[in-house]
Enzyme design. Structure first.
Site, PDB file in Angstrom:
ATOM      1  CB  SER A  73     -25.657   5.653  -9.579  1.00  0.00           C
ATOM      2  OG  SER A  73     -24.901   6.763  -9.122  1.00  0.00           O
ATOM      3  N   GLY A 111     -28.428   7.991 -12.119  1.00  0.00           N
ATOM      4  CA  GLY A 111     -28.694   9.268 -12.772  1.00  0.00           C
ATOM      5  C   GLY A 111     -29.886  10.014 -12.214  1.00  0.00           C
ATOM      6  CG  ASN A 139     -26.979  12.578 -10.123  1.00  0.00           C
ATOM      7  OD1 ASN A 139     -25.778  12.513 -10.342  1.00  0.00           O
ATOM      8  ND2 ASN A 139     -27.727  11.495  -9.982  1.00  0.00           N
ATOM      9  CG  HIS A 225     -20.627   4.636  -9.499  1.00  0.00           C
ATOM     10  ND1 HIS A 225     -20.206   5.078 -10.738  1.00  0.00           N
ATOM     11  CD2 HIS A 225     -21.867   5.167  -9.300  1.00  0.00           C
ATOM     12  CE1 HIS A 225     -21.146   5.833 -11.279  1.00  0.00           C
ATOM     13  NE2 HIS A 225     -22.159   5.910 -10.415  1.00  0.00           N
TER      14      HIS A 225
END
Length: 248
Positions: A73, A111, A139, A225
């Site tokens: 992301s 993701g 992640n 973010h």
């Protein structure tokens, strides 16, 4: 979506730094919760047929050199109204300002894990790529994936690029985790990027979110973010490693 944290965790630091570190840890906890939520849609995302070459700036298809950003992301520019504002797009703007013949391709998927990246690298690398920027693993770390698995997946991605596109220059974008993930795990996670870069003789960006991660003003409302300004800083961090590899 194309044409298109300098905080290192160190022990025994002053209280002021400790407070910042706490905020930084909260940031990662929030990111962990969000990434768990993203997991539900991960399979759908990974199997979605994405365009092989999507441009995000004014450069034309006549460009003979290609830079592909392959990530999660952060690369995808999650939460931004205009994908050109994501750091790959800002990099394209820098390239255009220098009148250099490069087209940036943004192959970021929100993701995405190293396993997901490994599963889609074969068809992504079918296109001509001169410089490949690999930004994956965050992640994995936030979900506590075994480091051996993350290392193996990233190595597989690198191997595929080297096999299918031997002339492609590879840049590995490193990530770091908060100490609440466990000091041993945190240290080894950071080191695996260094080890992979050395093993494969490729360029390394030690921490792609340098000066951005955990800074509220540079992140969106989710605290995770980067904002447009945050992406601009990320682009500068990437540019330090990328620019020397560009053909004048």
């Amino acid at each position: 979506m194309f044409k298109a944290y300098n905080n290192h965790f160190q022990p025994n630091l002053p209280l002021s730094f400790g407070l910042k570190l706490i905020k930084f840890s909260y940031f990662f906890i929030a990111l962990f919760l969000l990434s768990c939520g993203e997991t539900k849609n991960e399979k759908a995302i990974e199997t979605e047929e994405l365009p092989e070459h999507t441009e995000t700036s004014s450069a034309t298809n006549t460009a003979t050199n290609t830079i592909l950003f392959f990530g999660d992301s952060i690369t995808a520019g999650y939460g931004l109204d205009d994908s050109n504002d994501a750091y790959p797009g800002v990099v394209q703007q820098k390239i255009d300002s220098l009148d250099m013949d490069y087209t940036v391709i943004n192959s970021g998927v929100s993701g995405e894990t190293s396993a997901g990246g490994s599963s889609r690298i074969d068809w992504v690398i079918k296109q001509k790529v001169d410089i490949f920027v690999l930004e994956l693993g965050a992640n994995d770390g936030l979900r506590g994936v075994a480091l051996s698995e993350t290392r193996a997946n990233l190595q597989e991605i690198i191997d595929v690029v080297k096999e299918k596109s031997p002339e492609t220059k590879i840049i590995l974008a490193g990530m770091q985790l908060p100490p609440n993930m466990g000091q041993e795990y945190t240290n080894e996670f950071k080191q695996l990027y260094v080890d992979l870069a050395e093993k494969n003789n490729i360029a390394l960006i030690p921490f792609i979110l340098k000066d951005v991660g955990g800074v509220a003003a540079l992140n969106q409302a989710d605290g995770i973010h980067p904002t447009i300004e945050g992406h601009s800083i990320v682009a500068n961090t990437v540019w330090e490693t990328l620019k020397p590899l560009l053909k004048s």
